[in-house]
Design an enzyme around this catalytic site. Structure first.
Site, PDB file in Angstrom:
ATOM      1  N   HIS A 109       0.836  -1.213   0.000  1.00  0.00           N
ATOM      2  CA  HIS A 109       0.000   0.000   0.000  1.00  0.00           C
ATOM      3  C   HIS A 109       0.865   1.254   0.000  1.00  0.00           C
ATOM      4  O   HIS A 109       1.821   1.368   0.760  1.00  0.00           O
ATOM      5  CB  HIS A 109      -1.003   0.008   1.151  1.00  0.00           C
TER       6      HIS A 109
ATOM      7  N   ASP B 147       6.411   1.005   6.314  1.00  0.00           N
ATOM      8  CA  ASP B 147       4.952   0.808   6.215  1.00  0.00           C
ATOM      9  C   ASP B 147       4.368   1.880   5.328  1.00  0.00           C
ATOM     10  O   ASP B 147       3.946   2.916   5.811  1.00  0.00           O
ATOM     11  CB  ASP B 147       4.340   0.828   7.615  1.00  0.00           C
TER      12      ASP B 147
ATOM     13  N   GLU C 254      -4.917   1.970   2.773  1.00  0.00           N
ATOM     14  CA  GLU C 254      -4.931   0.792   3.663  1.00  0.00           C
ATOM     15  C   GLU C 254      -5.091   1.218   5.110  1.00  0.00           C
ATOM     16  O   GLU C 254      -5.826   0.612   5.866  1.00  0.00           O
ATOM     17  CB  GLU C 254      -3.629  -0.010   3.497  1.00  0.00           C
ATOM     18  N   GLU C 255      -4.372   2.288   5.486  1.00  0.00           N
ATOM     19  CA  GLU C 255      -4.241   2.573   6.918  1.00  0.00           C
ATOM     20  C   GLU C 255      -5.544   2.994   7.581  1.00  0.00           C
ATOM     21  O   GLU C 255      -5.804   2.616   8.721  1.00  0.00           O
ATOM     22  CB  GLU C 255      -3.174   3.652   7.152  1.00  0.00           C
TER      23      GLU C 255
ATOM     24  N   ASP D 168       3.728  -6.240   3.501  1.00  0.00           N
ATOM     25  CA  ASP D 168       3.327  -5.135   4.379  1.00  0.00           C
ATOM     26  C   ASP D 168       3.819  -5.379   5.804  1.00  0.00           C
ATOM     27  O   ASP D 168       3.175  -4.999   6.768  1.00  0.00           O
ATOM     28  CB  ASP D 168       1.799  -4.957   4.342  1.00  0.00           C
TER      29      ASP D 168
ATOM     30  N   HIS E 243       4.315   3.045  12.442  1.00  0.00           N
ATOM     31  CA  HIS E 243       3.370   4.149  12.687  1.00  0.00           C
ATOM     32  C   HIS E 243       3.978   5.259  13.551  1.00  0.00           C
ATOM     33  O   HIS E 243       3.289   5.885  14.344  1.00  0.00           O
ATOM     34  CB  HIS E 243       2.072   3.636  13.346  1.00  0.00           C
TER      35      HIS E 243
HETATM   36 ZN   LIG Z   1       0.987  -1.237   6.316  1.00  0.00          ZN
END
Ligand SMILES: [Zn+2]
Length: 457
Positions: free
Chosen positions: A276, A288, A322-323, A350, A420
């Protein structure tokens, strides 16, 4: 059978590993040793994948849905895929939510004023402009929340749940705010879903339940959570103020990016790989999931470069959103519903692009035996393990509808320390590890796409 992969088979017998029993015999797979070596050499003789990721993340930075950075990255990916010589390069429109963090802060007001490090949780509502000030209740689990239910009303609840693994812990972040709100909490804090690190808060999505009031949610570092726990254990009355401007704006147009190598014999049968392109709005979204986008895209670039055109079509998809919405995954499923039955395999990366160890796999027993055999071609780079479960958030909606085998790249690395956070930058990734990840994906993808018989048959 002894003619092919004799060393691997001898080791497999000694180790009690089941031998492949399907039509994709080791004799068949022996033909793939040469192209596999070429793909591995091409991927690992150069740090192209890392340089491409660095260009993406240095140029655009983080790429939350609805941001100009994500749309810039989408246009860049289309141009780069075209430059690679991929075929049918295009975008497919997806309407995505636009969540805006705004300014935010948290502080301990009593027993003595001091700041808390924090990051609001994605999709959270904001607070009134003056913030929410309330006494803190610290719990270590959902069960403890229930036993203390009568003390929750009017409080800010801190869920101080230590990280075990992501699958077991992320539900605290996702569901904690609604769980607390059902008992009358006015806001929720969560211990970051991560191992103890260097006092970094980790964001991520919360998911509001329909039957609970929507209260603001924010993450604090493990260090801050531990300190508040100690203070609560000493009997301190702790008052916290949380201030967040977070809000949603109208949905905006975004897109999945698609490129292909059209199959030479069975162009209608498709192997999908991807990651993603969106990320959270902190850090650079390198692990990510910019890295996952680039290593899967590398499979097509490397095949094209080496003149390896498999029997079936290989399609790279860089999903959007995606997130905080999965709209790209759902849009792909819906737009391609008619051809999902002709999807042979879907593979997502991912989980970072650190040292590859192999792939997780979900599919039939014969398909598993075939991918285990293919993985032996990756023994030289240590990526020959096939784990019990494979998938990814962007491929699972399609896998489910199309009953498609799913695969995830599996790596060993420090993913959850940076996940994140503002620290998710390209320098955390070793170029050689990333090249090996690209090699593993390229070999697996090429062989599955080229086998005489469809995977699992
Ligand atoms: Zn991800």
């Amino acid at each position: 059978m002894t003619r092919a992969l004799p060393g691997a088979l001898a080791l497999a017998l000694l180790a009690g590993v089941p031998l492949p029993l399907t039509a994709q015999s080791p004799d068949t797979l022996d033909e793939y040793r040469a192209p596999a070596e070429r793909l591995i050499d091409a991927a690992t003789s150069d740090h192209f994948a890392w340089r491409r990721l660095a260009e993406l993340t240095d140029t655009f930075g983080h790429r939350l849905s609805g941001s100009p950075q994500l749309e810039g990255a989408i246009r860049w990916a289309v141009a780069e895929m075209t430059r690679d010589g991929l075929e049918n390069v295009r975008t497919e429109k997806v309407m995505v939510p636009k969540w805006v963090r705004g300014r935010e802060s948290a502080e301990i007001v009593s027993p003595a004023r001091r700041d808390l490090v924090m990051l609001g949780l994605g999709n959270s509502v904001g607070t009134p402009p003056e913030g929410i000030e309330a006494e803190l209740l610290v719990v270590r689990s959902f069960a403890e929340l229930e036993t203390k239910a009568e003390h929750v009303r009017g409080r800010i609840v801190l869920f101080n749940v230590p990280f075990t693994h992501y699958g077991a812990t992320y539900g605290i972040r996702a569901d904690g705010p609604s769980r607390a709100a059902r008992h009358g909490a006015v806001a929720a804090l969560v211990r970051s879903v991560a191992p103890p690190g260097l006092r970094l808060p980790h964001t991520g999505a919360l998911v509001y339940a329909e039957d609970a009031p929507q209260i603001p949610g924010a993450a604090i570092p493990t260090e801050d959570a531990d300190r508040l726990q100690r203070m609560a254990n000493r009997g301190s009355r702790i008052v916290v103020r949380l201030t967040m401007e977070a809000h949603f704006e109208a949905d905006v147009e975004s897109a999945n990016v698609i490129g292909e190598l059209v199959g030479r014999e069975k162009p209608d049968e498709i192997v999908v790989v991807g990651g993603h392109l969106d990320s959270w709005d902190v850090g650079d979204g390198a692990s990510d999931d910019g890295g996952g986008c680039v290593v899967t895209w590398e499979a097509l670039r490397l095949m094209k470069k080496l003149g390896l055109r498999p029997r079936r079509t290989v399609r790279v998809v860089l999903w959007t959103n995606e997130e905080n919405g999965l709209r790209g995954a759902l849009a792909y499923r819906d737009a391609h519903r008619a051809e999902l039955a002709r999807h042979v395999l879907m593979l997502e990366s991912d989980g970072g692009v650190f040292r590859p160890v192999g792939f997780g796999f979900t599919g039939s027993a014969p398909a598993r035996q075939t991918v285990q055999s293919i993985a032996r071609l990756l023994r030289g780079i240590g990526a020959d393990w096939i784990g019990p479960v494979g998938g990814g958030a962007d491929i699972e909606p399609s896998m489910e509808v199309g009953n498609i085998p799913g695969m995830s790249l599996e790596v060993r690395g420090d993913y959850f320390h940076i996940h994140h956070t503002i620290a998710d930058t390209v320098d955390k990734i070793d170029p050689a590890d990333m090249a090996a990840s690209a090699a593993a994906v390229a070999v697996m993808t090429y062989v599955v796409a080229d086998l005489p018989q469809r995977l699992g048959e």
